[in-house]
Design an enzyme around this catalytic site. Structure first.
Site, PDB file in Angstrom:
ATOM      1  N   ASP A 156      73.781  53.424  49.324  1.00  0.00           N
ATOM      2  CA  ASP A 156      74.588  54.153  48.617  1.00  0.00           C
ATOM      3  C   ASP A 156      74.131  54.114  47.109  1.00  0.00           C
ATOM      4  O   ASP A 156      74.374  55.052  46.316  1.00  0.00           O
ATOM      5  CB  ASP A 156      76.100  53.485  48.578  1.00  0.00           C
ATOM      6  CG  ASP A 156      76.708  53.819  49.841  1.00  0.00           C
ATOM      7  OD1 ASP A 156      76.479  54.750  50.378  1.00  0.00           O
ATOM      8  OD2 ASP A 156      77.579  53.096  50.168  1.00  0.00           O
ATOM      9  N   THR A 182      80.984  45.447  63.630  1.00  0.00           N
ATOM     10  CA  THR A 182      79.990  44.327  64.308  1.00  0.00           C
ATOM     11  C   THR A 182      78.857  43.843  63.747  1.00  0.00           C
ATOM     12  O   THR A 182      78.309  42.905  63.899  1.00  0.00           O
ATOM     13  CB  THR A 182      79.694  44.869  65.978  1.00  0.00           C
ATOM     14  OG1 THR A 182      78.950  46.098  65.516  1.00  0.00           O
ATOM     15  CG2 THR A 182      80.900  45.536  66.515  1.00  0.00           C
ATOM     16  N   ARG A 234      74.003  50.466  60.421  1.00  0.00           N
ATOM     17  CA  ARG A 234      75.087  49.136  60.694  1.00  0.00           C
ATOM     18  C   ARG A 234      76.420  49.422  61.112  1.00  0.00           C
ATOM     19  O   ARG A 234      76.951  50.258  60.127  1.00  0.00           O
ATOM     20  CB  ARG A 234      74.881  48.189  59.699  1.00  0.00           C
ATOM     21  CG  ARG A 234      73.675  47.427  59.494  1.00  0.00           C
ATOM     22  CD  ARG A 234      73.733  46.133  58.831  1.00  0.00           C
ATOM     23  NE  ARG A 234      74.762  45.939  57.674  1.00  0.00           N
ATOM     24  CZ  ARG A 234      74.940  44.676  57.050  1.00  0.00           C
ATOM     25  NH1 ARG A 234      74.401  43.987  57.305  1.00  0.00           N
ATOM     26  NH2 ARG A 234      75.743  44.820  56.117  1.00  0.00           N
ATOM     27  N   ASP A 289      75.475  47.990  48.285  1.00  0.00           N
ATOM     28  CA  ASP A 289      74.731  48.834  49.363  1.00  0.00           C
ATOM     29  C   ASP A 289      73.565  49.475  48.691  1.00  0.00           C
ATOM     30  O   ASP A 289      73.743  50.536  48.028  1.00  0.00           O
ATOM     31  CB  ASP A 289      75.985  49.708  50.142  1.00  0.00           C
ATOM     32  CG  ASP A 289      75.423  50.502  51.091  1.00  0.00           C
ATOM     33  OD1 ASP A 289      74.433  51.122  51.092  1.00  0.00           O
ATOM     34  OD2 ASP A 289      76.259  50.433  52.285  1.00  0.00           O
TER      35      ASP A 289
HETATM   36  C1  PRP Z   1      71.136  48.729  55.324  1.00  0.00           C
HETATM   37  C2  PRP Z   1      69.799  48.424  54.926  1.00  0.00           C
HETATM   38  C3  PRP Z   1      69.099  47.869  56.054  1.00  0.00           C
HETATM   39  C4  PRP Z   1      70.298  47.259  56.934  1.00  0.00           C
HETATM   40  C5  PRP Z   1      70.263  45.676  56.735  1.00  0.00           C
HETATM   41  O1  PRP Z   1      71.250  50.005  56.046  1.00  0.00           O
HETATM   42  O2  PRP Z   1      69.013  49.372  54.197  1.00  0.00           O
HETATM   43  O3  PRP Z   1      68.642  48.842  56.979  1.00  0.00           O
HETATM   44  O4  PRP Z   1      71.702  47.448  56.367  1.00  0.00           O
HETATM   45  O5  PRP Z   1      71.041  45.116  57.461  1.00  0.00           O
HETATM   46  P1  PRP Z   1      70.632  44.012  58.784  1.00  0.00           P
HETATM   47  O6  PRP Z   1      69.803  43.338  58.261  1.00  0.00           O
HETATM   48  O7  PRP Z   1      72.237  43.513  58.784  1.00  0.00           O
HETATM   49  O8  PRP Z   1      70.561  44.724  59.796  1.00  0.00           O
HETATM   50  P2  PRP Z   1      72.781  50.740  56.302  1.00  0.00           P
HETATM   51  O9  PRP Z   1      72.799  50.304  57.972  1.00  0.00           O
HETATM   52  O10 PRP Z   1      73.607  50.331  55.315  1.00  0.00           O
HETATM   53  O11 PRP Z   1      72.429  52.310  56.301  1.00  0.00           O
HETATM   54  P3  PRP Z   1      71.718  53.279  55.141  1.00  0.00           P
HETATM   55  O12 PRP Z   1      70.463  52.535  54.772  1.00  0.00           O
HETATM   56  O13 PRP Z   1      71.817  54.588  55.826  1.00  0.00           O
HETATM   57  O14 PRP Z   1      72.915  52.858  53.894  1.00  0.00           O
HETATM   58  N1  URA Z   2      72.760  46.325  53.737  1.00  0.00           N
HETATM   59  C1  URA Z   2      72.789  46.676  52.380  1.00  0.00           C
HETATM   60  O1  URA Z   2      72.573  47.718  51.722  1.00  0.00           O
HETATM   61  N2  URA Z   2      73.141  45.553  51.504  1.00  0.00           N
HETATM   62  C2  URA Z   2      73.695  44.402  52.007  1.00  0.00           C
HETATM   63  O2  URA Z   2      73.727  43.495  51.189  1.00  0.00           O
HETATM   64  C3  URA Z   2      73.426  44.096  53.214  1.00  0.00           C
HETATM   65  C4  URA Z   2      72.985  45.202  53.940  1.00  0.00           C
END
Ligand code: PRP
Ligand code: URA
Length: 213
Positions: free
Chosen positions: A207, A112, A108, A204
């Site tokens: 993380d 945005t 994400r 997160d």
């Molecule tokens: C997080 C999570 C989802 C997304 C959800 O991933 O694991 O994939 O955000 O958010 P959304 O419903 O608003 O799209 P992130 O983009 O943080 O990537 P990561 O798993 O690599 O940390």
């Molecule tokens: N992605 C995450 O990991 N946590 C949230 O709360 C939203 C998006």
């Protein structure tokens, strides 16, 4: 498992609820967090796969010959959305060790909140397989909608989406874009905050699973 609306289910099992509480706790460290994500995925997978079709086969026990059921047809594909979805894979594989595993990389944009795809490798052919998509967090739903669109472009038809914590906004967006997808969520949370994080959520997920940040 509680039916929320057509194709949307929320888990009710006390073990799942207990483990989600442990996940949410900010004092839960990486090792424990990872273990909990895996265990919750297995419990959710157990529920979500309860409609797999069976067929009778002939076998012989030490006592006598008999007919007994096995999973019918083409097997499963598990598709984690990177990174955080990876944490759920061992839990589902524990149930279905012969499943193929594909990967979709999405992140994400921090400003945005729009999803960006950076990787896609799926088992081929995928048409006949039941596809279990994993991502612990369904927030705005943007990543989920794009991931499912990509899987369908590759021929995916029967899709189950497993998410440990979901915001109402994400459920609505995924269900409206892909009403045929069966969505299984561990818990439906209150809302998103101004940074599109789920409240109360767990922070997160990527993380916390990988110990980054
Ligand atoms: C997080 C999570 C989802 C997304 C959800 O991933 O694991 O994939 O955000 O958010 P959304 O419903 O608003 O799209 P992130 O983009 O943080 O990537 P990561 O798993 O690599 O940390
Ligand atoms: N992605 C995450 O990991 N946590 C949230 O709360 C939203 C998006």
């Amino acid at each position: 498992m509680k039916k929320i609306t057509d194709n949307v289910y929320e888990m009710e099992h006390p073990l799942i609820q207990h483990k989600i509480t442990m996940l949410r706790d900010k004092n839960t460290g990486t090792n424990e967090f990872r273990k909990m994500v895996e265990e919750i995925a297995m419990l959710m997978g157990f529920e979500a796969l309860s409609d797999l079709p069976l067929m009778e086969v002939d076998i012989e026990t030490p006592i006598e010959k008999c007919k007994s059921p096995v999973i019918a047809g083409r097997k499963l594909a598990i598709v984690p959305i990177l990174r955080a979805g990876l944490g759920m894979v061992p839990g589902i594989l524990a149930l279905t060790p012969t499943a193929k595993v594909g990967h979709i990389g999405m992140y994400r944009d921090e400003v945005t909140h729009e999803p960006h795809e950076y990787y896609c490798k799926l088992p081929s052919p995928i048409e006949q397989r039941t596809i279990v998509v994993t991502d612990p967090m369904l927030a705005t739903g943007g990543s989920a909608v794009d991931a499912v669109t990509q899987i369908k472009k590759h021929g995916g038809k029967r899709i189950k989406f497993l998410s440990i914590i979901a915001a109402p906004e994400g459920i609505k967006k995924l269900h409206e874009a892909h009403p045929d997808v069966e969505l299984y969520v561990g818990h439906i949370d209150r809302c998103l905050n101004e940074n599109a994080y789920i409240c109360p959520g767990l922070g997160d997920a990527g993380d916390r699973i990988f110990g980054t940040k």
